[in-house]
Motif scaffolding. Structure first.
Motif, PDB file in Angstrom:
ATOM      1  N   MET A   5       0.831  -1.182   0.000  1.00 16.68           N
ATOM      2  CA  MET A   5       0.000   0.000   0.000  1.00 16.68           C
ATOM      3  C   MET A   5       0.873   1.241   0.000  1.00 16.68           C
ATOM      4  O   MET A   5       1.793   1.367   0.799  1.00 16.68           O
ATOM      5  N   LEU A   6       0.603   2.139  -0.898  1.00 20.70           N
ATOM      6  CA  LEU A   6       1.362   3.378  -1.014  1.00 20.70           C
ATOM      7  C   LEU A   6       0.915   4.362   0.054  1.00 20.70           C
ATOM      8  O   LEU A   6      -0.274   4.632   0.197  1.00 20.70           O
ATOM      9  N   THR A   7       1.880   4.887   0.833  1.00 21.18           N
ATOM     10  CA  THR A   7       1.531   5.848   1.870  1.00 21.18           C
ATOM     11  C   THR A   7       1.999   7.253   1.557  1.00 21.18           C
ATOM     12  O   THR A   7       1.430   8.218   2.057  1.00 21.18           O
ATOM     13  N   ASP A   8       3.032   7.392   0.738  1.00 19.51           N
ATOM     14  CA  ASP A   8       3.583   8.708   0.422  1.00 19.51           C
ATOM     15  C   ASP A   8       4.528   8.545  -0.757  1.00 19.51           C
ATOM     16  O   ASP A   8       5.039   7.461  -1.008  1.00 19.51           O
ATOM     17  N   GLY A   9       4.767   9.616  -1.483  1.00 18.57           N
ATOM     18  CA  GLY A   9       5.737   9.536  -2.555  1.00 18.57           C
ATOM     19  C   GLY A   9       5.511  10.551  -3.646  1.00 18.57           C
ATOM     20  O   GLY A   9       4.559  11.341  -3.605  1.00 18.57           O
TER      21      GLY A   9
END
Length: 84
Positions: A1-5
């Protein structure tokens, strides 16, 4: 799961790349994708932070473009992850 970027898109001399520096379930990772050939130039690799990932992605893209025909990496416009 992508949380930041962040991500950036490069289109130069017939080349089309997407650069990523993201914090996901595996940690903070950098990668570079060739949209034209649908292959990874630099598959996911761990880095210490988003900024380091941006720098490393730019280096990978710069090296690839140079090999692909002496192309220069244009200035990058980084966007928040999941934005268009």
């Amino acid at each position: 799961m992508l949380t930041d970027g962040v991500w950036s898109e490069v289109k130069v001399g017939g080349e089309h790349l997407r650069l990523f520096s993201e914090h996901n379930a595996q940690g903070i990772q950098v990668s570079v994708y060739n949209v034209k050939t649908k292959t990874w130039i630099a598959p996911s690799e761990a880095v210490d932070g988003i900024e380091e990932g941006k720098e490393r992605a730019a280096k990978y893209a710069m090296a690839y473009l140079k090999r692909a025909g002496g192309l220069e990496l244009p200035p990058l416009q980084w966007k928040e992850a999941r934005s268009r």
